[in-house]
Design an enzyme around this catalytic site. Structure first.
Site, PDB file in Angstrom:
ATOM      1  N   ILE B 115       0.871   5.768   9.173  1.00  0.00           N
ATOM      2  CA  ILE B 115       0.571   5.014   7.965  1.00  0.00           C
ATOM      3  C   ILE B 115      -0.692   4.172   8.125  1.00  0.00           C
ATOM      4  O   ILE B 115      -1.032   3.716   9.203  1.00  0.00           O
ATOM      5  CB  ILE B 115       1.758   4.114   7.532  1.00  0.00           C
ATOM      6  N   CYS B 116      -1.368   4.001   7.016  1.00  0.00           N
ATOM      7  CA  CYS B 116      -2.598   3.236   6.937  1.00  0.00           C
ATOM      8  C   CYS B 116      -2.202   1.764   6.748  1.00  0.00           C
ATOM      9  O   CYS B 116      -1.487   1.436   5.813  1.00  0.00           O
ATOM     10  CB  CYS B 116      -3.266   3.737   5.670  1.00  0.00           C
ATOM     11  N   LEU B 117      -2.626   0.913   7.657  1.00  0.00           N
ATOM     12  CA  LEU B 117      -2.211  -0.486   7.561  1.00  0.00           C
ATOM     13  C   LEU B 117      -3.224  -1.325   6.807  1.00  0.00           C
ATOM     14  O   LEU B 117      -4.401  -0.983   6.748  1.00  0.00           O
ATOM     15  CB  LEU B 117      -1.999  -1.050   8.966  1.00  0.00           C
TER      16      LEU B 117
END
Ligand SMILES: [Zn+2]
Lengths: 390, 168
Positions: B115-117
């Site tokens: 996931i892209c934080l």
């Protein structure tokens, strides 16, 4: 009537035969024993050896003795590997765990027909074809995991052409975790490396030279970012993680390999930190000293070793220079040195800033949180079972 | 800056003490115990607040974690497999949480379904080494990601509700 599987099998066989047939007709260059400066149309090294004749480099053919590890063979790493291959580097080690995808085709180097192949294998095939003199070793795994990290450090410390440590590690990875893993390895085994990166908005990038104990390591301070002068509020991140441009990645790869050549063949000056802002073509450079309180104990150990070493004589430069060796900037572009008065608070060059600040005191946002009660009489197995049974 | 809801979330997750990663033999066991104690408390707090949203377990070395997370949208429960490795540089760097089944379905992911934080996550994590653990990565990383991305993926028809036999 053939089944779909049979037809697919047939296609695979025919593709294999076709690729073999095509290869037979393609001219392949043979290995070359020694680099020559003779200018003939069949000598790929004549223009490189001309650097020697022109007095830029004293010892160009020495490039064949060096081993460089390229960690991350993506938009920056693949181009970096190609440049080093064309320059005739002795040995290249390629690390990556990813596969080539069609979504990568906005970048340089890889081609659509390579999709599905591992990046390291696809790259090795192309590179060996470009220059069979380069010895290429590939490692298809994620360096940040426990099971691979030890192998990674073993390879870095034993895989030069004389079975010693590699001459230089180039970090071309795209994430913080992998940069930190490389930093940890290089501090522990005293390996010189370059960190490189392109921002997630694709319009800035940087390279950083890290010689453990001599220059700041990746853990000495929060990462530097090149100010893009974009108002944060207008920067839309909704719906995307990261943008990428072949231009920015190509430029950063160029900076990286240029400084690699300068470092290995000892000509010119190696930049400690070189930033690139694509929007206004601004290139801040600066020097970063190691942090005596660096979080990485091995960085501190390397700093002590450097301090104990007798100071090298400054042979070429006429002027007195306190900082690390490569400092003068003949072009006069935006060189900002850390002045002696400013040493207490780390200053950065114009157009650069730290990604974040680290407080010396505990974060206030946590005042309500309690510590996990460490009752050592509970075993790990009991805790694991307890977690499972919730 | 940490906003009020983040502050409230954080107050539900016990902090950790031991700065040790998977390469630090005995200290890592100590750290792992703290991780489990913190996670157990966090999950219990979630259950008590009727906000139960994930389960995790690890291999016996505590280097590979896997489990499930779920998200409610229009009274329907969407469930996803979660997995991540503990990097050698943990806890200086946070684990990269992945939802493999959503890989390739959204631009807000890196390869492998990681996931892209948000821009806030890394600075917040860096300021709180070694006090933040896996529970914090879930709460500050995966939680907000699900809240933003899942409704969007449902609306776009990228993910669909799957009938499941409820046994919990
Ligand atoms: Zn350091």
């Amino acid at each position: 009537m053939s089944t779909v599987e049979e037809l697919q099998q047939k296609i695979t066989e025919l593709e294999f035969q076709l690729s073999k047939a095509l290869k037979q007709n393609v001219p392949r260059r043979e290995k070359i024993g020694a680099m020559s400066s003779e200018v003939v149309d069949s000598n790929p090294y004549s223009r490189l050896m001309a650097l020697k004749r022109m007095g830029i480099v004293n010892n160009y053919e020495k490039i064949r003795d060096f081993t460089v590890a390229v960690v991350g063979v993506g938009g920056v790493g693949s181009v970096t590997a190609e440049m080093l291959t064309r320059c005739g580097i002795g040995r290249l080690l390629l690390f990556d765990y990813d596969k080539v995808e069609l979504a990568n085709m906005n970048r340089l180097f890889f081609q659509p027909h390579q999709s599905g192949l591992s990046k390291v294998d696809a790259a090795a095939e192309t590179l060996k074809n470009i220059n069979p003199d380069v010895d290429i070793l590939t490692f298809n795994y994620n360096i940040t995991t426990v099971e691979n990290f030890d192998h990674f450090t073993k390879i870095l410390t034993t895989s030069s052409l004389t079975n010693g440590p590699v001459d230089l590690v180039l970090s071309c990875v795209d994430n913080f975790e992998a940069r930190f893993a490389i930093n940890t390895a290089c501090n522990e085994f005293d390996l010189t490396w370059f960190e490189s990166g392109v921002s997630e908005n694709a319009v800035s990038g940087h390279i950083q030279f890290i010689s453990p104990g001599e220059t700041a390591c990746f853990a000495c301070a929060p990462p530097l970012i090149v100010a893009s002068n974009i108002d944060e509020k207008t920067l839309k991140r909704d719906g995307v993680c990261a943008a990428s441009l072949p231009t920015t990645m190509g430029i950063i790869a160029g900076f990286l390999v240029q400084n690699t050549l300068k470092c290995l063949l000892q000509f010119g000056q190696v930049s400690n930190y070189l930033g690139y802002n694509a929007l206004n073509d601004f290139f801040p450079i600066m020097n970063l000293k190691p942090n005596p309180n660096c979080d990485d104990k091995n960085c501190q150990n390397r700093q002590l070793e450097v301090a104990a070493r007798p100071k090298p004589e400054q042979a070429q430069e006429a002027f007195e220079d306190e900082g690390p060796v490569h400092e003068s900037n003949e072009w006069g572009i935006s060189l900002v040195e850390e002045s002696k008065e400013e040493k207490e608070c780390v200053s950065v060059a114009d157009g650069l800033s730290f990604a974040y600040t680290l407080p010396g005191v505990p974060d206030k946002s946590l005042e309500h949180a309690k510590e996990a009660s460490t009752t050592s009489d509970v075993s790990l197995e009991e805790l694991m079972a307890q977690m499972k049974s919730i | 800056m940490v906003d009020e809801s983040t502050r409230k979330t954080l107050s539900n997750i016990p902090l950790l003490r031991t700065k040790a990663g998977p390469r630090d033999k005995e200290l890592w066991v100590e750290r792992l115990k703290e991780e489990y104690q913190s996670l157990i408390k966090y999950v219990q707090n979630n259950k008590d607040a009727d906000n139960d949203w994930f389960r995790l377990e690890s291999n016996k070395e505590g280097t590979k974690w896997f489990g499930k997370c779920w998200f409610f949208h229009d009274q329907l429960k969407y469930e996803f497999d979660v997995e991540f490795d503990i990097p050698v540089t943990y806890p200086t760097t946070a684990p990269e949480i992945a939802l493999p089944e959503l890989d390739g379905k959204t631009a807000k992911m890196y390869r492998g379904g990681k996931i892209c934080l948000s821009d806030h996550f890394k600075p917040l994590w860096a300021r709180n080494v070694p006090k933040f653990g896996i529970g914090h990565a879930m709460a500050l990383g995966l939680g907000p990601w699900l809240a933003v991305e899942i409704p969007d993926l449902i609306a776009k028809g990228v993910i669909h509700y799957k009938e499941k036999v409820e046994n919990t």
